[in-house]
Design a protein around this motif. Structure first.
Motif, PDB file in Angstrom:
ATOM      1  N   VAL A   8      -6.019  10.807   6.160  1.00  0.00           N
ATOM      2  CA  VAL A   8      -5.826  11.938   5.054  1.00  0.00           C
ATOM      3  C   VAL A   8      -6.781  13.125   5.563  1.00  0.00           C
ATOM      4  O   VAL A   8      -7.845  12.856   6.081  1.00  0.00           O
ATOM      5  CB  VAL A   8      -6.172  11.071   3.796  1.00  0.00           C
ATOM      6  N   ASN A   9      -5.990  14.358   5.467  1.00  0.00           N
ATOM      7  CA  ASN A   9      -6.830  15.313   5.593  1.00  0.00           C
ATOM      8  C   ASN A   9      -8.330  15.613   4.881  1.00  0.00           C
ATOM      9  O   ASN A   9      -8.591  15.003   3.771  1.00  0.00           O
ATOM     10  CB  ASN A   9      -6.020  16.420   5.041  1.00  0.00           C
ATOM     11  N   SER A  10      -9.342  15.555   5.766  1.00  0.00           N
ATOM     12  CA  SER A  10     -10.762  15.354   5.221  1.00  0.00           C
ATOM     13  C   SER A  10     -11.001  16.081   4.264  1.00  0.00           C
ATOM     14  O   SER A  10     -11.864  15.710   3.477  1.00  0.00           O
ATOM     15  CB  SER A  10     -11.527  15.514   6.669  1.00  0.00           C
ATOM     16  N   ALA A  11     -10.427  17.505   4.213  1.00  0.00           N
ATOM     17  CA  ALA A  11     -10.952  18.524   2.999  1.00  0.00           C
ATOM     18  C   ALA A  11     -10.239  17.937   1.875  1.00  0.00           C
ATOM     19  O   ALA A  11     -11.095  18.026   0.746  1.00  0.00           O
ATOM     20  CB  ALA A  11     -10.149  19.793   3.484  1.00  0.00           C
ATOM     21  N   LEU A  12      -9.057  17.087   1.823  1.00  0.00           N
ATOM     22  CA  LEU A  12      -8.690  16.834   0.604  1.00  0.00           C
ATOM     23  C   LEU A  12      -9.491  15.590   0.080  1.00  0.00           C
ATOM     24  O   LEU A  12      -9.650  15.205  -1.084  1.00  0.00           O
ATOM     25  CB  LEU A  12      -7.039  16.224   0.889  1.00  0.00           C
ATOM     26  N   VAL A  13     -10.102  14.914   1.289  1.00  0.00           N
ATOM     27  CA  VAL A  13     -10.713  13.593   0.859  1.00  0.00           C
ATOM     28  C   VAL A  13     -12.100  14.080   0.065  1.00  0.00           C
ATOM     29  O   VAL A  13     -12.437  13.798  -1.042  1.00  0.00           O
ATOM     30  CB  VAL A  13     -11.068  12.898   1.957  1.00  0.00           C
ATOM     31  N   ALA A  14     -12.563  15.105   0.508  1.00  0.00           N
ATOM     32  CA  ALA A  14     -13.717  15.709  -0.058  1.00  0.00           C
ATOM     33  C   ALA A  14     -13.583  16.160  -1.191  1.00  0.00           C
ATOM     34  O   ALA A  14     -14.607  16.215  -2.305  1.00  0.00           O
ATOM     35  CB  ALA A  14     -14.456  16.716   1.061  1.00  0.00           C
ATOM     36  N   ASP A  15     -12.529  17.014  -1.611  1.00  0.00           N
ATOM     37  CA  ASP A  15     -12.143  17.475  -2.907  1.00  0.00           C
ATOM     38  C   ASP A  15     -10.660  17.137  -3.325  1.00  0.00           C
ATOM     39  O   ASP A  15      -9.888  18.084  -2.982  1.00  0.00           O
ATOM     40  CB  ASP A  15     -12.623  19.024  -2.788  1.00  0.00           C
ATOM     41  N   PRO A  16     -10.544  16.086  -3.956  1.00  0.00           N
ATOM     42  CA  PRO A  16      -9.024  15.796  -4.220  1.00  0.00           C
ATOM     43  C   PRO A  16      -8.389  16.773  -5.112  1.00  0.00           C
ATOM     44  O   PRO A  16      -7.257  16.732  -5.480  1.00  0.00           O
ATOM     45  CB  PRO A  16      -9.325  14.486  -5.075  1.00  0.00           C
ATOM     46  N   ASP A  44      -4.175  10.944 -11.413  1.00  0.00           N
ATOM     47  CA  ASP A  44      -5.326  11.526 -10.947  1.00  0.00           C
ATOM     48  C   ASP A  44      -5.034  11.762  -9.186  1.00  0.00           C
ATOM     49  O   ASP A  44      -4.955  10.979  -8.559  1.00  0.00           O
ATOM     50  CB  ASP A  44      -6.371  10.603 -11.327  1.00  0.00           C
ATOM     51  N   PRO A  45      -5.357  13.082  -8.997  1.00  0.00           N
ATOM     52  CA  PRO A  45      -5.401  13.386  -7.534  1.00  0.00           C
ATOM     53  C   PRO A  45      -6.291  12.573  -6.480  1.00  0.00           C
ATOM     54  O   PRO A  45      -5.914  12.029  -5.630  1.00  0.00           O
ATOM     55  CB  PRO A  45      -5.635  14.727  -7.234  1.00  0.00           C
ATOM     56  N   ALA A  46      -7.303  12.161  -7.360  1.00  0.00           N
ATOM     57  CA  ALA A  46      -8.323  11.425  -6.709  1.00  0.00           C
ATOM     58  C   ALA A  46      -7.636   9.950  -6.364  1.00  0.00           C
ATOM     59  O   ALA A  46      -7.858   9.192  -5.221  1.00  0.00           O
ATOM     60  CB  ALA A  46      -9.458  11.102  -7.385  1.00  0.00           C
ATOM     61  N   THR A  47      -6.878   9.281  -7.206  1.00  0.00           N
ATOM     62  CA  THR A  47      -6.141   8.126  -7.167  1.00  0.00           C
ATOM     63  C   THR A  47      -5.189   8.304  -5.884  1.00  0.00           C
ATOM     64  O   THR A  47      -4.845   7.475  -5.020  1.00  0.00           O
ATOM     65  CB  THR A  47      -5.283   7.618  -8.377  1.00  0.00           C
ATOM     66  N   VAL A  48      -4.678   9.396  -5.824  1.00  0.00           N
ATOM     67  CA  VAL A  48      -3.453   9.814  -4.828  1.00  0.00           C
ATOM     68  C   VAL A  48      -4.257   9.679  -3.510  1.00  0.00           C
ATOM     69  O   VAL A  48      -3.944   8.923  -2.474  1.00  0.00           O
ATOM     70  CB  VAL A  48      -2.976  10.987  -4.638  1.00  0.00           C
ATOM     71  N   VAL A  49      -5.587  10.321  -3.356  1.00  0.00           N
ATOM     72  CA  VAL A  49      -6.253  10.295  -2.109  1.00  0.00           C
ATOM     73  C   VAL A  49      -6.497   8.860  -1.795  1.00  0.00           C
ATOM     74  O   VAL A  49      -6.654   8.514  -0.692  1.00  0.00           O
ATOM     75  CB  VAL A  49      -7.558  11.371  -2.318  1.00  0.00           C
ATOM     76  N   GLN A  50      -7.289   8.054  -2.775  1.00  0.00           N
ATOM     77  CA  GLN A  50      -7.481   6.679  -2.525  1.00  0.00           C
ATOM     78  C   GLN A  50      -6.403   5.886  -1.929  1.00  0.00           C
ATOM     79  O   GLN A  50      -6.471   5.106  -0.866  1.00  0.00           O
ATOM     80  CB  GLN A  50      -8.102   6.213  -3.729  1.00  0.00           C
ATOM     81  N   SER A  51      -5.193   5.966  -2.513  1.00  0.00           N
ATOM     82  CA  SER A  51      -4.110   5.006  -2.100  1.00  0.00           C
ATOM     83  C   SER A  51      -3.742   5.742  -0.704  1.00  0.00           C
ATOM     84  O   SER A  51      -3.356   4.787  -0.094  1.00  0.00           O
ATOM     85  CB  SER A  51      -3.002   5.650  -3.026  1.00  0.00           C
ATOM     86  N   ALA A  52      -3.743   6.844  -0.403  1.00  0.00           N
ATOM     87  CA  ALA A  52      -3.337   7.278   0.892  1.00  0.00           C
ATOM     88  C   ALA A  52      -4.327   6.942   1.744  1.00  0.00           C
ATOM     89  O   ALA A  52      -3.838   6.680   2.996  1.00  0.00           O
ATOM     90  CB  ALA A  52      -3.345   9.020   0.930  1.00  0.00           C
ATOM     91  N   GLN A  53      -5.547   6.655   1.538  1.00  0.00           N
ATOM     92  CA  GLN A  53      -6.627   6.247   2.615  1.00  0.00           C
ATOM     93  C   GLN A  53      -6.360   4.851   2.768  1.00  0.00           C
ATOM     94  O   GLN A  53      -6.522   4.339   3.702  1.00  0.00           O
ATOM     95  CB  GLN A  53      -8.155   6.471   2.176  1.00  0.00           C
ATOM     96  N   LYS A  59       0.763  -1.133  -0.024  1.00  0.00           N
ATOM     97  CA  LYS A  59      -0.043   0.077  -0.030  1.00  0.00           C
ATOM     98  C   LYS A  59       1.010   1.278  -0.012  1.00  0.00           C
ATOM     99  O   LYS A  59       0.476   2.217  -0.554  1.00  0.00           O
ATOM    100  CB  LYS A  59      -0.950  -0.143   1.210  1.00  0.00           C
ATOM    101  N   LEU A  60       2.087   1.066   0.763  1.00  0.00           N
ATOM    102  CA  LEU A  60       2.974   2.446   0.556  1.00  0.00           C
ATOM    103  C   LEU A  60       3.524   2.563  -0.652  1.00  0.00           C
ATOM    104  O   LEU A  60       3.610   3.627  -1.052  1.00  0.00           O
ATOM    105  CB  LEU A  60       3.937   2.100   1.775  1.00  0.00           C
TER     106      LEU A  60
END
Lengths: 312, 465
Positions: free
Chosen positions: B339-347, B140-149, B123-124
């Motif tokens: 992961v910062n919840s603001a970033l999760v809400a808006d990647p 895609d930043p959304a992928t980054v957020v998903q991987s980070a989660q 996962k890392l």
């Protein structure tokens, strides 16, 4: 040695347990093909495998990055080639215009150059597969070159909206490249501007516009003295850009080959660390099974024997 | 000279002796499968001889005692090996739980080399790859957020599961302490009964068997030392503190919380900490405060380093709208990393650029991707992934060591038990042969009575004829 009745059964049980444990382990090796599956099986190997695994993952990412950049670099090469052709054509027109006196002929040339300017604008604002502009430095979300036109629709000036930065992409361990090309660099340092560069004195749009205007006004002297040599400098500048692009593509190619080779190496190393030798495992399994059968059989034979069978 | 009646009396005691011996053999056979039982022997002794003109003359045999065959040294060795086996069993099982929760199990992926695809390592790698992918402009930043989660979820889960393992260890320590205290008072009670039974010169074999079993059971819970007393009782002490003296359970064990939520042991009388290192109680404490605790610490350090390093770089970045200064990760350890919840809400807020207003600038993403291979002085000059691999390997070492130790102490225990079984165990064959021997002797004694009877009739007949 005195043998108590429970000693026989206890011993048999513990031996059979041990043999069964070995059988399970060997059976696992045979079915999974792995001699290491949990950290406890071989902690040192597990450490290396996890290390190799993260290297392999990074390597896969390098390969995907390389593919992306290759596509962008190929698009850039196409655009650069068209720009070179355009520059060449404009240069020919500039040369031919020197021997022409007919103003209608010059006007026709001027129209031709006007359409070359449009073509050049299009090529300079080329986007890659992701829709990012290639020749704007790191400002890639808007067209880097924007033209100002006069009442007749002729381009009077082209301004550069990009910057002179390049953002790097990793393509190997510690190795980065950029497929972003600044279209214009008037700072005199940093990466060369593809169309306008203070270092080489090139400025394609300035020279095309000047050529068009000189053609329209019939100023063939200025064309011969200024535009013609300027266009040569422009072409040289673009050829330098094409050469840089070639270096980028070959760098990407060799990085890709290295990544493929590394990937094979990692697979081999991981396999050496983790793969069970099927022949050995199966032979050992066979041996263990034989021992297990022998233990059961001899156990049954010995436990059946009792003095009770022989006394009346 | 014994005379006819004396000899008849001798025959009668002989019959009784053989009968008693048969009873002992019967008791032995009945307990052939009782692991706590030590084989008993009827000790036969010639009865007091009488002086005659011809010298000493025997008066037959008596059973003077029924002794059991016990080797005190073997008993104490088995008892201390019990402590070791129980300790390593507790350690092995807790560590194997932790190993399962880490989820680093290699599987053969089709067409590729073996990989642990469900653990934190994979996962890392995914997270750092998603950073790297951003640098191509195709990510895609959304992928980054998903991987980070996925990384943070794995940290949270493993951390919670490890806490659960530690909580379970605390519970089993409590239960073990309760059983140990019960054993202590049972040993005191058995001591009293044994002393009473032996006071008149008798034996208390079965009570001794029972006490030995209780002592061995107690040794499985905590490492104890025993001291046999001349009156037949056994004194027990734990960690140098006397727990049972004679028929008194003078002290007992108690759990207490030293403040870290980790239960420790003290003696109930003085509330002073007790050094319990063996048995399942000792094993549970050892593994909880040792390998499990360092695993938890390793994960926490890794999580906090990941948070600090990523945030340090990330806060200086700019999102496409010029937004900057936000955090990527929140929290401070493996349990609360998120992961910062603001970033999760808006990647799309992902701050990838080092300069505002340059969308194609992904230098921050590049710096984040480079963290994967960067040596970190706070992690012993290892990269994040190397440090994690080290943590996993350390756990593997701990499991491996516990398993090896367990196997060794089990092998010793088996040898000792076999030795004891060889000395003290019941052999049906032997008992049967003994039985035949006693039977023949009984028949012979009965024959003696018949003969004497005939002789007496002859003697009486002498008068009537």
């Amino acid at each position: 040695m005195r043998i108590s009745s429970s000693l026989l059964t206890d011993n048999l049980l513990s031996q059979m347990n041990q043999l069964q444990g070995q059988q399970i382990q060997l059976q696992n090796q045979v079915t999974t093909g792995l001699k290491v599956s949990l950290p406890e099986d071989d902690p040192a190997a597990m450490n290396q495998v996890l290390d190799l695994q993260s290297q392999a993952a990074a390597n896969t990412q390098y390969q995907s990055n390389i593919t992306q950049l290759q596509s962008t670099a190929a698009t850039a090469a196409n655009a650069m080639n068209s720009l070179q052709t355009i520059t060449e054509q404009a240069g020919e027109i500039a040369t031919e215009a020197g021997g022409v006196n007919s103003s209608s002929q010059l006007a026709a040339y001027a129209t031709q150059v006007a359409s070359l300017i449009q073509e050049a604008l299009q090529a300079a604002n080329t986007q890659n597969a992701q829709g990012n502009y290639i020749f704007g430095g790191t400002i890639d979300n808007k067209p880097p070159f924007s033209a100002a036109t006069d009442a007749n629709g002729n381009v009077t000036a082209v301004s550069y909206k990009g910057n002179t930065d390049q953002s790097q992409t990793p393509i190997g361990p510690g190795q980065t490249v950029s497929a972003q090309v600044p279209g214009e660099n008037t700072a005199g340092n940093g990466p060369a501007g593809l169309l306008a560069d203070t270092g080489s004195g090139a400025d394609l749009f300035r020279d095309l516009i000047s050529l068009q205007q000189n053609l329209a006004s019939g100023n063939t002297a200025a064309i011969a003295s200024t535009d013609s040599p300027n266009l040569t400098a422009d072409e040289n500048n673009i050829v330098a850009g094409i050469a840089a692009n070639g270096v980028l593509q070959s760098t990407l190619e060799s990085a890709g080959a290295a990544a493929t080779q590394l990937s094979t190496g990692i697979t081999t190393q991981t396999s050496n660390l983790t793969s069970a030798d099927l022949a050995t495992s199966l032979t050992q399994l066979d041996q263990t099974q034989t021992a297990y059968q022998a233990a059961m059989q001899s156990g049954v034979m010995i436990m059946n024997l009792s003095i009770l069978d022989f006394i009346q | 000279m014994l005379g006819l009646f004396g000899t008849l009396n001798l025959a009668a005691t002989s019959l009784a002796t053989q009968q008693e011996s048969m009873a002992v053999a019967g008791q032995n056979m009945a307990n052939a499968n009782n692991p706590a039982y030590a084989v008993e022997q009827a000790v036969v002794q010639t009865s007091a001889p009488i002086e005659t003109m011809a010298g000493e003359e025997g008066t037959g045999a008596n059973i003077v005692s029924i002794s059991e065959v016990r080797d005190a040294l073997l008993d104490s060795q088995i008892q201390s090996e019990n402590s070791a086996v129980a300790s390593y069993t507790a350690q092995q099982s807790a560590l194997q739980n932790a190993e399962a929760y880490l989820g680093e199990q290699l599987t053969n992926t089709s067409g590729a080399s073996a990989a642990a695809t469900n653990g934190l390592a994979a996962k890392l790698s995914n997270l750092f790859n998603s950073f790297s992918s951003i640098t191509t402009g195709a990510g895609d930043p959304a992928t980054v957020v998903q991987s980070a989660q996925e990384v943070t979820n794995q940290f949270n889960q493993v951390s919670a599961n490890l806490s659960q393992v530690q909580a379970n260890l605390n519970t089993s320590i409590q239960n073990d302490v309760a059983s140990a205290n019960q054993d202590l008072s049972q040993i005191a009670t058995l001591n009293r009964q044994i002393v009473l039974a032996q006071a008149g010169g008798g034996t208390a074999n079965d009570l001794v068997d029972q006490r030995q079993q209780t002592i061995e059971n107690l040794a499985g819970l905590a490492d104890i030392s025993t001291a046999a007393q001349s009156d037949g009782s056994v004194n027990i002490s734990i960690g140098g503190v006397a727990m049972v003296t004679g028929d008194n359970a003078i002290d007992s064990m108690q759990t207490y919380d030293a403040g870290g939520g980790q239960l420790l042991i003290q003696d109930a009388n003085s509330a002073a900490p007790l050094a319990v290192t063996g048995g399942s109680i000792g094993g549970s404490m050892t593994v909880r405060d040792g390998a499990l605790s360092s695993l938890q610490t390793g994960l926490d350090t890794l999580a906090s380093q990941l948070i600090t390093q990523v945030n340090n770089i990330y806060t200086g970045g700019y999102d496409p709208n010029g937004g900057t200064g936000r955090l990527f990760f929140t929290g401070g350890n493996a349990a609360n990393i998120a992961v910062n919840s603001a970033l999760v809400a808006d990647p799309s807020q992902f701050q990838a650029s080092s300069t505002p207003g340059a969308d194609g600038d992904t230098q921050i993403a590049l710096a984040l991707a480079n963290l994967a291979a960067q040596d970190n002085p706070d992690l012993g000059n290892q990269s994040l992934t190397q440090s994690y691999a080290q943590t996993v390997s350390s756990l593997g070492d701990a499991v491996d060591t516990a398993t090896d130790n367990l196997n060794t102490s089990q092998a010793i225990s088996t040898t000792l038990t076999n030795q004891r079984s060889s000395e003290s165990g019941v052999s049906i064959d032997q008992e049967m042969t003994d039985l035949m021997q006693f039977q023949k002797a009984y028949e012979a004694s009965a024959q003696l009575v018949t003969t004497l009877n005939a002789m007496m009739e002859t003697a009486i007949d002498m008068k009537t004829t």
